[in-house]
Design an enzyme around this catalytic site. Sequence first.
Site: not given
Length: 669
Positions: A550, A558, A567, A593
Site C-alpha cells: 500500500d 491526490n 494516477d 493505491e
Amino acid sequence: MTPGSSVDRQLSQRTGQHWLALIVALALIGSIIAYNLATMRHRTISQENQRLMTQARVIGQNIQRQLEATSRALKGVISDLPGLQGSQNLAQANKRLSVLADAMPGIRTLFFTDTKGNILAANRPELIGRNVAGRQYFSEPQQHPNPDTLYISPPFKSVLNAYVFDITRMIPGPDGRFAGIVTAGVDPDYFEVILQSTLYAPDMWNTINHGDGIRFMTMPYREGQAGKNLAVPGSLFTRHKESGQPENIFTDTAYATGEYRKVALLTLQPKELQMDKPLVVIISRNPDAIMKNWKNEAIFQGLLFLMTCIGSSAALSLLHRRQALFEQKAQRAEAMVQIRYQLLEYATMHTVDELLQYALDEVCRISDSPVGFYHFVDPDQQALTLQAWSTRTLQEFCKAEGHGMHYGVDQAGVWAECVQTRAPAIHNDYAALPNKKGLPPGHAPVIRELVVPVIRDERIVAVLGVGNKGNNYTTRDAEEVAYLADVTWEIIDSRRAQQELKHANELLATEARIDFLTGIYNRRMFDGLLVAETARACRYNSPLSLIMLDLDHFKQINDTQGHAAGDHVLQKVAELISGRIRSHDIFSRWGGEEFVILTPKNDTAQAAVLAEILRDMIEQYDFGNGLRLTCSFGVTRHICGEPAEVFIERADTALYQAKHNGRNRVETA
C-alpha cells in the site's frame, strides 16, 4: 490566304499551346516527384538512424539497470561477509546467495572466494571448493585491486558451452588489500530476451560486446559470432572506439560478417558504476531492406510518371473528341453517386427488406425496366434465396411466390448463368434462347433481361436482375446496374457488420480483465489466477507467497497535487514493479493505491527479500518534481487447504502491522 489555311493555322497554334502547357506541367510534376523522393530518402535514412539508436538505448538502459542491481547486490554481500565467513556460517552464506540470485533476473551464479581463488560459498553447491584463480574475472581484480571498481570480464565459454561474462567486485581485507572476490555470472537467457524484444525487422541484428572487442551475444543467433574479436584495425567497432563518442552510426561493411550494414553503436559505461571495461551495444540492419520501400516507391512513382506522360499525351490527342463523352459519363456517374447517397440515407431509417425494395425501384428507374429482383447466394454457391421484387413487378407483373423462396442454382432460369460465369448476363432475345426453362405460375413474362452478380472475397454473394426494357440492354446498363447492386450489398453488409461489431464489443467488455490505468491485472483477473496458483502449489507441494503493498500517504498526493499526479504515481509504481519481478509472478492492482504480488515457488523469507528490494526501489525513485513516496508491505505464505480469503486476510494483517509500526517497512505473517 484561304479560310481553310487560317483555320488549320489556328488549330495548329492551339495544339502547340496545349502541348507546350502539357510539357511544362509534366516538367513541374517531374521536379516535384524528384524533390519528394529526395526528401523521402533523407527522411527514411534519418528516421531509421534515430530508430536504431533508440533501440540501442533501450537495450543499454535495461543492461545498465541490471548492472546497477548486480553492483548493489555484490556490495551487499561484501558488507555482510563478516557474518557469513567461517565454517559455521557457510550454510547461511550459501542460502543468502541462493535467495539473492533467485530474486535477481539475469544472474545465473553468485559466489565469493578467498585470496587464493577458492570458492567459499555459492548459490550452486557444485561450485563450492573450486579454484578460479586462473579465470580473468579473478586475476584482473587480484592484479589491479580497487574496492570501488566494478570489473566486467571478457566473455568466455562456460561449462554449458554458452558464452557468459562475470560482474565482479574485489573483497577488501582489514588492511584494504585484496582478500578475494564476490562475483555474479550473468544468465544469457535474460540478455537474449532483452535483445529479442527490440527486434522490429527480420533483417535486424542486435549484439552485446565487451569493451575489449569480444562479442558476447548476437540475436538472432548466428553461428560463430559469440566470442569473435571485433577490435581489429578498420572495423566499425574500432572506428567507434577511436571516435571517443558514446554513440555512433556507420554504414559500411561489418568486419564480423563481411556484410554491408547500417550499424548503430552505443558504449555503456556509467560513471557511477566505475566499470573497468565498458559494454558496447551494436544494432544493425541491411541498408537495402531499409530503403526497399523507398526504392519501390521511387520505381512506382517513376512508372506512374511515365504512364502519366503517355496517358496525358494520348488524352490530349483525344481531348476534344471525347470531351462530350466525358461530360455525359460524368453526369451519369454523378447520378449514380446521388443514388448511393439516397440509399445510405434511406438505410438509416428503414429495415434491410425496405432498403432492398427501394434500391430495386431506383435500379428499375435508371435502367427503364419494369421488372426487378434481388437474390442472395448461399456461401456454397449452390443455392439462392429470393429477397425482393421491385414494387412495380409486384403490382403489375408477378403473382408468383416471392420473399424467402429458396432453391438451387441449377433450378433457376437462364439468368443464373451469371453465377457460373461470374459476369453480367444480357439476354436481349429471351424467347430465342435454346436453354431457357419454364416460368413458375404467376411469374412475369420475360422479353429481355440483364442480371449482374455481386462478388466479395472471390464469392458471389448476391444477384440483381432487371427485365423487359423497351429496347436492348447495353454494356452501360450492365455497368450501372452492377454499380447499384454493389452499393446495395455494401450497405446491407455494413448493417450486418455493425450488428456483429456491437455484439463483439459487448463480448469484449464482459471479458476485460486488465486494469485500464496501470495496464496490469485487475482484481477480477487476480481472483481467478489466485485459485489456479493455490491449487497448483498444493498439487506440487511448492511454496506460494503473497505480497500486499500500500502506498503510504497516497491521499496527500491526490489532495495536494491533483488526481493526475496520483494516477502518474500509480502507473510508475506498476511499471517499476513489473520491471523487477519475475515473468511468472502475478502482479495485480487490488484497489485504490493497493497492489498484490503472487510469487510462486517463493517461501515467506524469499518473498520478504523481494518485498524489501521493491520497497527500497520505490523509496529511492523520483516520481518527478521531487515527488517521492514510500510503501508498506505485508508478506505471507499460503497454507494448503485454507480458503483464499484467509490467505489474503493474513497478508492484509501483515500490511496493517507494517502501517502500524511506522510505514515504509516489510512485515510478515
